[in-house]
Scaffold this active site. Structure first.
Site: not given
Length: 307
Positions: A208, A210, A256
């Site tokens: 992911t 962030n 995220e």
């Protein structure tokens, strides 16, 4: 679009400016109506189309209530105004000195003396100057004296209620994403720089991005959302998570995004995320395997919804 801060007003050389004025802190459909009227008037008469707004938010300077969370960042605001076709954006620094200006001083010194307005366009609830003493009636009276037009735009309504930034914040707070989109005239978007996180998603097979958000956004409820991610002129679909990741006992809220079918490095890039639809609440899973299975379902749902 040219950006002119209040320290640079003296450099402005145009005249007969059609100027929309307001906080425009959401740039929702009601705000767009005011700005589009200034653009229309300018286009019909071959005049400059301009917007005057304020930075920082007045409530950051005036004692009392804290400023509300943002619907758009300064950078988003500038981008939207440019897309709308505004020629000049006058950004008034809101400080104690400006807050102390009386209504006639604001009109004479700034609107007439520096921006040289031909037409001023405001909403019917527009207030300005020291202790909000200025209103649309004073603008019209001064216009009659100094020869500029004043156009007052009645605010739009939706479902028998006035479109306002406060209303949109409340919709977002209660997870009514689609209703907020309807009043905004666009998806609700949050932007920020991609920073290094704990890389938990990568270890689970779902790397992911962030985001460190670029302003104090009005946040929807914690949970997972179907989203569209935009950066460098490109657009991707994504599953976004807003929350604390309770499975891993995080103490700080994070935002995220897992971008589908994407493997490039986004660190330090500015990314904007359109929140499209709520998928599910954040949940504390007993095992990593349960979390992975749920994430797979989230991705499948997002793909089905947005592909």
């Amino acid at each position: 679009m040219q950006i002119i801060t209040s320290k640079e007003y003296n450099k402005y050389r145009k005249s007969n400016t059609c100027l929309a004025i307001g906080a425009f802190d959401g740039l929702h459909k009601g705000h767009q109506l005011i700005i589009n009227e200034a653009i229309k008037e300018a286009s019909e008469n071959n005049y400059p189309a301009a917007v005057l707004s304020f930075h920082p938010h007045p409530l950051e300077i005036i004692p009392g209530n804290p400023p509300p969370p943002s619907i758009v960042s300064r950078r988003q605001k500038i981008s939207i105004l440019q897309e709308m076709g505004v020629d000049y954006y006058f950004e008034q620094e809101f400080n104690q000195e400006f807050a102390a200006l009386r209504a006639e001083e604001f009109i004479n010194e700034i609107l007439i003396g520096k921006i040289r307005i031909n037409t001023v366009v405001v909403g019917d609830d527009f207030r300005f100057a020291h202790k909000n003493e200025g209103n649309v009636e004073i603008l019209k009276e001064m216009g009659s004296l100094h020869g500029y037009q004043t156009k007052i735009i009645s605010q739009l309504h939706a479902s028998d209620d006035r479109i306002s930034s406060t209303r949109i914040r409340n919709l977002l707070k209660h997870g009514k994403i689609k209703k907020a989109k309807k009043l905004l005239g666009r998806p609700y978007q949050m932007c920020g720089k991609v920073v290094h996180g704990k890389k938990i998603g990568r270890k689970l097979g779902f790397p992911t991005a962030n985001l460190k958000l670029e302003t104090n956004y009005a946040l929807p409820p914690e949970g997972v959302y179907a989203a569209q991610v935009k950066f460098d002129g490109r657009e991707y679909i994504a599953a976004a998570n807003l929350g604390y990741n309770p499975t891993f006992n995080n103490q700080d809220i994070s935002f995220e995004v897992y971008i589908l079918d994407f493997e490039d490095d986004l660190y330090d890039k500015r990314v904007c995320v359109d929140i499209i639809e709520f998928i599910r609440d954040e949940k504390d899973f007993n095992t990593k395997e349960e979390l992975i299975a749920q994430m797979e379902q989230d991705v499948l749902y997002t793909r089905k919804l947005l592909c």
